[in-house]
Design an enzyme around this catalytic site. Structure first.
Site, short mmCIF file in Angstrom:
data_model
loop_
_atom_site.label_atom_id
_atom_site.label_comp_id
_atom_site.label_asym_id
_atom_site.label_seq_id
_atom_site.Cartn_x
_atom_site.Cartn_y
_atom_site.Cartn_z
N GLY A 71 -18.90 42.34 28.47
CA GLY A 71 -18.70 43.14 29.75
C GLY A 71 -18.16 42.35 30.86
CB THR A 126 -17.54 42.31 37.46
OG1 THR A 126 -17.45 43.41 38.61
CG2 THR A 126 -17.24 40.92 38.25
CB SER A 184 -17.59 37.15 44.29
OG SER A 184 -18.36 36.43 43.20
CG ASP A 208 -13.57 52.06 38.45
OD1 ASP A 208 -14.26 51.55 37.69
OD2 ASP A 208 -13.16 51.75 39.48
NE ARG A 233 -14.99 51.68 44.99
CZ ARG A 233 -14.67 50.77 45.89
NH1 ARG A 233 -15.29 50.31 46.67
NH2 ARG A 233 -13.53 49.97 45.42
CG ASP A 285 -7.29 54.76 38.51
OD1 ASP A 285 -7.96 55.41 38.13
OD2 ASP A 285 -7.06 53.68 39.16
N1 GLY Z 1 -11.33 52.81 41.01
C1 GLY Z 1 -10.97 51.66 41.96
C2 GLY Z 1 -12.04 51.50 42.85
O1 GLY Z 1 -13.08 51.95 42.95
O2 GLY Z 1 -11.89 50.37 43.73
#
Ligand code: GLY
Length: 387
Positions: free
Chosen positions: A217, A219, A350, A159, A231, A99
């Site tokens: 894939g 999550t 979840s 992200d 998001r 990040d």
């Molecule tokens: N990039 C991490 C989030 O959107 O929580």
């Protein structure tokens, strides 16, 4: 899209920005040497050191506030935080992840673009170096988290598309194409694997560490592996717009329409999505206001490259989302919250995901605040992008 929300007016944009800047001004004493934690608790941000992936948003908000008000207090605070970002990357404090763009673009790249700060430039280039060190040749992607090469973390996440502009900027500044080539390779791998046939997106995608072959894939923060975390879909929208900005790859245009189309089709009446796009009005789940702000910024960015007809379609939706956020989600009284935008979700537990992870549920978060301000700034003028 079924809504009564009308597009925000120019004067409402200005009022909303004024309100945001007033709150940020009150925050300067608490959040200059210290940073805001990622999410609020009972709508107030606790202080934190310069750690996690989110501290750059506070600095970015100060830059946006400086642009709006020309108040030197914001510039001084933001530059002081830039010093902290240089120290962080030099000492490698909590930078063992991808990040770097979220951290160093709204803080240091913005500082360099607005003031020419050499400290900011140095910090952002070190962050870009740190990011490209996570590139995995087998699979052609930037590994998001964890020990490099570890099979249980051999994956990319959607992200990360927002981390790539740091690399395009680093190539522009240094002339070294390594950064942009890695960004392009990561984008290609992401787009080939993350978008499903129905135009929803995976949050993360695993690869085989021995062969680089795409595996599956999954999550990390969505409701289930096969759903579209709101998001994540919004990161996809803005990430595609930014990828098109820097690569002009036609695939990005087509995928943008598909990914934003899925998002728009699932917007509830007030145009602010629930935390996962599985949910709709009446399901009793919390909203994620940050997803709305991010997607709206993405629509305004992509509108620059589209036909007039498509551009005005997306701009109109972005203006309606901004109206909803400004009138029903934004903080107007500092006594009620020191944040800018309420009703976000950092992560929610979840039944389908293994890790108990409720965090910042129906709270403000720093990226929601930042992208809300960026959205208003984009609507207020021809904004020179930080990303
Ligand atoms: N990039 C991490 C989030 O959107 O929580």
């Amino acid at each position: 899209m079924n809504t009564n929300v009308q597009p925000i007016t120019a004067s409402a944009v200005d009022t909303a920005l004024d309100n945001a800047c007033k709150i940020l001004h009150c925050n300067l004493s608490d959040f200059t040497d210290k940073f805001q934690d990622s999410n609020s608790q009972n709508n107030f941000y606790p202080q934190t050191d310069n750690v996690e992936w989110t501290t750059g948003f506070c600095t970015g908000e100060y830059w946006l506030a400086y642009e709006h008000t020309a108040d030197e207090a914001f510039r001084t605070a933001a530059l002081s935080q830039v010093d902290s970002f240089l120290k962080r990357i030099e000492k490698k404090i909590d930078v063992n992840h991808h990040d770097m763009g979220f951290l160093y673009t709204p803080s240091c790249v913005a500082a360099y673009k607005l003031t020419g700060s050499e400290t900011a430039k140095k910090a952002a280039l070190l962050a870009a170096d740190n990011l490209i060190a996570r590139f995995q040749v087998k699979g052609q992607f930037l590994q998001a988290w964890g020990e490099l090469g570890a099979p249980d973390n051999y994956r990319l996440i959607i992200d990360c598309l927002l981390n790539l502009p740091l690399l395009y900027w680093a190539t522009e500044i240094t002339g070294d194409k390594t950064y942009s080539e890695i960004a392009r390779a990561h984008t290609k791998t992401s787009l080939a694997n993350l978008v499903r046939d129905d135009n929803s997106t995976y949050h993360t995608y695993f690869f085989n560490p021995e062969t680089g072959v795409p595996m599956r894939g999954a999550t990390q923060q969505g409701y289930r592996d096969g759903s579209a975390w709101a998001r994540g879909q919004a990161w996809g929208v803005y990430g595609l717009a930014l990828s098109y900005r820097y690569t002009k790859t036609p695939d990005c245009l087509e995928l943008f329409d598909r990914v934003i189309g899925f998002f728009i089709d699932r917007l509830p009446e007030d145009l602010v999505s629930y935390w996962d796009l599985d949910f709709k009005d009446g399901d009793g789940e919390p909203k994620d206001s940050s997803a709305a702000a991010i997607a709206a910024c993405g629509m305004l960015e992509m509108a620059k490259y589209l036909s007039d007809e498509k551009a005005s379609y997306y701009t109109d939706i972005a203006r309606r989302i901004a109206a909803s956020l400004a009138s029903c989600y934004a903080v107007t009284d500092i006594h009620l919250s020191n944040a800018l935008l309420l009703h976000g979700v950092y992560a929610k537990n979840s039944p389908y995901t293994p890790i108990p992870k409720d965090r910042g549920v129906d709270e403000a978060n720093t990226w929601g605040d930042y992208f809300y301000m960026e959205l208003l700034t984009r609507l207020s003028k021809d904004w020179k992008i930080y990303w």
